[in-house]
Design a protein around this motif. Structure first.
Motif, mmCIF file in Angstrom:
data_model
loop_
_atom_site.group_PDB
_atom_site.id
_atom_site.type_symbol
_atom_site.label_atom_id
_atom_site.label_comp_id
_atom_site.label_asym_id
_atom_site.label_seq_id
_atom_site.Cartn_x
_atom_site.Cartn_y
_atom_site.Cartn_z
ATOM 1 N N LYS A 87 4.708 15.968 10.580
ATOM 2 C CA LYS A 87 4.845 17.156 9.720
ATOM 3 C C LYS A 87 6.112 17.090 8.880
ATOM 4 O O LYS A 87 6.730 18.097 8.573
ATOM 5 C CB LYS A 87 4.794 18.436 10.560
ATOM 6 N N GLN A 88 6.507 15.868 8.509
ATOM 7 C CA GLN A 88 7.667 15.709 7.645
ATOM 8 C C GLN A 88 7.265 15.109 6.299
ATOM 9 O O GLN A 88 8.105 14.624 5.549
ATOM 10 C CB GLN A 88 8.735 14.863 8.348
ATOM 11 N N ALA A 89 5.970 15.132 6.013
ATOM 12 C CA ALA A 89 5.454 14.767 4.705
ATOM 13 C C ALA A 89 4.058 15.358 4.632
ATOM 14 O O ALA A 89 3.442 15.626 5.660
ATOM 15 C CB ALA A 89 5.388 13.253 4.520
ATOM 16 N N ALA A 90 3.571 15.581 3.416
ATOM 17 C CA ALA A 90 2.211 16.081 3.248
ATOM 18 C C ALA A 90 1.405 14.985 2.558
ATOM 19 O O ALA A 90 1.596 14.712 1.378
ATOM 20 C CB ALA A 90 2.213 17.361 2.427
ATOM 21 N N LEU A 91 0.525 14.364 3.318
ATOM 22 C CA LEU A 91 -0.264 13.256 2.786
ATOM 23 C C LEU A 91 -1.115 13.702 1.596
ATOM 24 O O LEU A 91 -1.272 12.977 0.619
ATOM 25 C CB LEU A 91 -1.156 12.700 3.911
ATOM 26 N N GLU A 92 -1.634 14.940 1.700
ATOM 27 C CA GLU A 92 -2.523 15.418 0.640
ATOM 28 C C GLU A 92 -1.743 15.734 -0.639
ATOM 29 O O GLU A 92 -2.343 15.954 -1.682
ATOM 30 C CB GLU A 92 -3.331 16.625 1.117
ATOM 31 N N ALA A 93 -0.419 15.742 -0.571
ATOM 32 C CA ALA A 93 0.376 16.023 -1.773
ATOM 33 C C ALA A 93 0.808 14.733 -2.475
ATOM 34 O O ALA A 93 1.581 14.787 -3.430
ATOM 35 C CB ALA A 93 1.601 16.860 -1.401
ATOM 36 N N VAL A 94 0.334 13.592 -1.976
ATOM 37 C CA VAL A 94 0.696 12.324 -2.602
ATOM 38 C C VAL A 94 -0.565 11.643 -3.108
ATOM 39 O O VAL A 94 -1.548 11.515 -2.381
ATOM 40 C CB VAL A 94 1.430 11.380 -1.609
ATOM 41 N N LEU A 95 -0.542 11.241 -4.365
ATOM 42 C CA LEU A 95 -1.629 10.427 -4.917
ATOM 43 C C LEU A 95 -1.194 8.977 -4.725
ATOM 44 O O LEU A 95 -0.346 8.477 -5.468
ATOM 45 C CB LEU A 95 -1.832 10.745 -6.396
ATOM 46 N N VAL A 96 -1.757 8.360 -3.704
ATOM 47 C CA VAL A 96 -1.277 7.025 -3.325
ATOM 48 C C VAL A 96 -2.003 5.949 -4.116
ATOM 49 O O VAL A 96 -3.236 5.877 -4.105
ATOM 50 C CB VAL A 96 -1.471 6.776 -1.813
ATOM 51 N N ILE A 97 -1.235 5.123 -4.797
ATOM 52 C CA ILE A 97 -1.777 3.913 -5.405
ATOM 53 C C ILE A 97 -1.248 2.761 -4.549
ATOM 54 O O ILE A 97 -0.063 2.438 -4.590
ATOM 55 C CB ILE A 97 -1.315 3.787 -6.868
ATOM 56 N N GLY A 98 -2.112 2.226 -3.705
ATOM 57 C CA GLY A 98 -1.688 1.122 -2.837
ATOM 58 C C GLY A 98 -1.471 -0.123 -3.662
ATOM 59 O O GLY A 98 -2.106 -0.300 -4.700
ATOM 60 N N ILE A 99 -0.574 -0.985 -3.210
ATOM 61 C CA ILE A 99 -0.340 -2.224 -3.961
ATOM 62 C C ILE A 99 -0.139 -3.381 -2.987
ATOM 63 O O ILE A 99 0.476 -3.214 -1.923
ATOM 64 C CB ILE A 99 0.881 -2.086 -4.909
ATOM 65 N N ASP A 100 -0.671 -4.527 -3.334
ATOM 66 C CA ASP A 100 -0.476 -5.720 -2.505
ATOM 67 C C ASP A 100 0.992 -6.127 -2.548
ATOM 68 O O ASP A 100 1.662 -5.999 -3.567
ATOM 69 C CB ASP A 100 -1.311 -6.896 -3.041
ATOM 70 N N CYS A 101 1.478 -6.628 -1.414
ATOM 71 C CA CYS A 101 2.879 -7.046 -1.348
ATOM 72 C C CYS A 101 2.972 -8.228 -0.405
ATOM 73 O O CYS A 101 2.482 -8.180 0.714
ATOM 74 C CB CYS A 101 3.743 -5.887 -0.844
#
Lengths: 175, 388
Positions: free
Chosen positions: B116-130
């Motif tokens: 509960k120290q971040a809101a996943l639904e408030a982030v538009l995640v663009i995953g990237i290969d690394c």
């Protein structure tokens, strides 16, 4: 569990006279001449206010004998025992840590005992990976009415820790 | 949105897949992030900006501010962006924040959300290969130009690059992961652009691909062939890294499986607590070790030293590290930021991977795997472990 109800531990004195300081009751070094004397383990116990602590009190008021090797710290729930509380005594050289919580379904805060059980299992895993016997940490469900069980638990834990020998970290200057 | 089945990544289901190509290297991801702002999918975006010897994350609202100095997924990791996203999202704000995240950053964000120290639904995640990144203190030239690091991703060599962090050398999850869209780079020639894989049924991903399709900044083409090449290249990297990881953990267990050896490893620790601050998951808002709890009177120290003959100073170093293991070990995503910020170079990544990895077996838990899965120490089953 080798302890029998009402068994009188050989090393025990009157519990009421056991108010020795926190230092280990056994100053002997292993390998020294004094090592022949049986090891007197030091147990730090975190007992739930609602069950095991009252159970320990009952053991006292019922005049049930148990070894004076335990130092009791009252906590409001076994679920309030942070891993830090388990690690610190062991790193400081205590021989064992006993955590007493409520029986299944009896937790005053619904599920603290179950969560404590997982936490203890994880800490035991870390300890055993680092070469310390996980059997130095005991978690037991003991209710407020089980004064005898508390006395038996302390008795058998004292015996088990005596068999294990002193906590090697007691002399590890960098621990 | 955070339905695990729709995550693109390791075991995720892919929806539409396209190749996005820009006229300049690196232009693709800049266009993608701009499109999240222009289309209204996000109200802000985290854009890491290249500066001399550093990459500085900026919270950008104006798409025009995402210029040539915005380097997404560059092989220099000075932050685990999950820490910063936690700060931005754990209290409510309007809309979403778009962020381009490495796998370890996404997994840390998932764990942080469970705390509960971040809101996943408030982030538009663009995953990237690394395939790995250098850490703080790396010389500026460690971060090559876009064309050079894309060339490495295109023809991956599983071996760690000079200056790369030890955590990256044993990372077995190089593929981007996201509930929305993943930018594939591994095995994708830079000249072909970037492979964008949308999660099946994800609405935001569909809107994003549509917005890119007609905006003139990038060309969008079908990607079937490249997608296969990426899968193959990733599989080869993962196989090699898995071996490297097993070797590292085996050698850690062989050499560190006792307190005395661990004490030697921690000998250089000064108790600066950098590792706690760099860790995205060290969740206590106030750390016990930053309080006066362990400030004792001189006589106490003398008594403790007297009991064991000598006492290491500062005195709670082992307790500090093991408490950190006990608190975050089960959730540790092996991003290695603790080690990156350790001024003494203590190999903390392997310690956490070994100790935490073994303890996780008790609960069949994999950090960052599934946002719906409860933290192992925050849940329980009535019939398990002892006592019963």
């Amino acid at each position: 569990m080798s302890a029998l109800p009402g068994s009188k531990p050989s090393s025990s004195s009157n519990p009421s006279s056991s108010s020795s300081p926190v230092s280990s009751p056994n100053p002997a070094q292993p390998g020294s001449a004094a090592a022949a004397a049986p090891h007197e383990p030091l147990i730090i116990a975190f007992l739930c206010n609602w069950c095991t602590y009252t159970g320990a009190d009952l053991a006292g008021t019922s005049r049930i004998q148990y070894p004076p090797n335990v130092r009791v710290i009252r906590v409001m729930c076994s679920g309030a025992v942070d891993p830090l509380y388990i690690l610190r005594p062991l790193l400081e050289g205590a021989d064992g840590v006993l955590i007493g919580g409520c029986h299944s379904g009896d937790c005053h805060y619904v599920s603290g005992n179950y969560k404590a059980r997982r936490r203890v299992a994880a800490v035991q895993s870390y300890l055993s990976q680092l070469g310390l016997e996980p059997e130095r940490v005991w978690f037991r469900f003991i209710s407020a009415s089980e004064g005898r069980l508390f006395a038996e638990t302390v008795t058998s834990m004292t015996q088990a820790l005596a068999r294990l020998g002193p906590n090697p970290l007691a002399r590890e200057w960098m621990a | 949105m955070s339905v695990p089945g729709s995550t693109v990544g390791r075991e995720g289901r892919k929806g539409r897949m396209v190749l996005v190509r820009a006229s300049e290297h690196g232009g693709e991801l800049r266009a993608v992030v701009r499109a999240t702002l222009r289309s209204g999918l996000a109200t802000g975006a985290v854009a890491p900006r290249r500066r001399a010897g550093a990459i500085v994350p900026a919270l950008v609202r104006d798409p025009a501010q995402i210029g040539g100095d915005a380097v997404f997924g560059a092989p220099l990791m000075l932050h685990n962006l999950a820490s910063l996203l936690g700060e931005l999202t754990y209290r409510p704000a309007q809309g979403k924040i778009a962020a381009v995240l490495r796998s370890c950053e996404y997994r840390a964000l998932v764990e942080l959300a469970k705390l509960k120290q971040a809101a996943l639904e408030a982030v538009l995640v663009i995953g990237i290969d690394c395939l790995g990144a250098a850490g703080p203190g790396a010389p500026a030239e460690t971060v090559p130009e876009q064309a050079a690091w894309r060339a490495r991703l295109a023809a991956p060599d599983a071996a760690a690059q000079p200056g790369e962090r030890s955590a990256c050398a044993i990372c077995v999850e190089p593929a981007g992961v996201s509930p929305c869209v993943v930018a594939g780079l591994v095995g994708v020639p830079a000249d072909d652009g970037v492979l964008l894989a949308a999660a099946e049924g994800n609405e935001a991903a569909a809107i994003l691909l549509e917005a890119l399709d007609g905006n003139g900044e990038v060309q969008v083409a079908e990607a079937a062939e490249v997608a296969g090449a990426r899968e193959q290249a990733l599989a080869a990297v993962v196989a090699a890294r898995r071996k490297a990881r097993e070797d590292t953990l085996a050698s850690w267990r062989a050499s560190q499986g006792n307190f005395a050896a661990l004490a030697e490893t921690l000998a250089a620790c000064t108790g600066c607590l950098n590792c706690r601050r760099a860790c995205p998951l060290c969740y206590c808002r106030e750390c016990t070790f930053e309080t006066a709890l362990f400030d004792h009177e001189g006589q106490r120290y003398l008594a403790r030293a007297g009991r064991r003959g000598a006492l290491r100073l500062p005195s709670e170093v082992m307790l500090y590290h093991l408490t950190r293991v006990a608190h975050v070990g089960l959730s540790c995503v092996a991003c290695g930021m603790c080690e990156s910020y350790c001024p003494a170079g203590i190999p903390l990544t392997a310690m956490f991977a070994a100790l935490g990895g073994e303890a996780r077996k008790l609960f069949d838990y994999e950090p960052g795997r599934n946002p719906e899965e409860a933290l192992p120490l925050a849940t329980f089953r009535e019939e398990e472990l002892a006592p019963r």
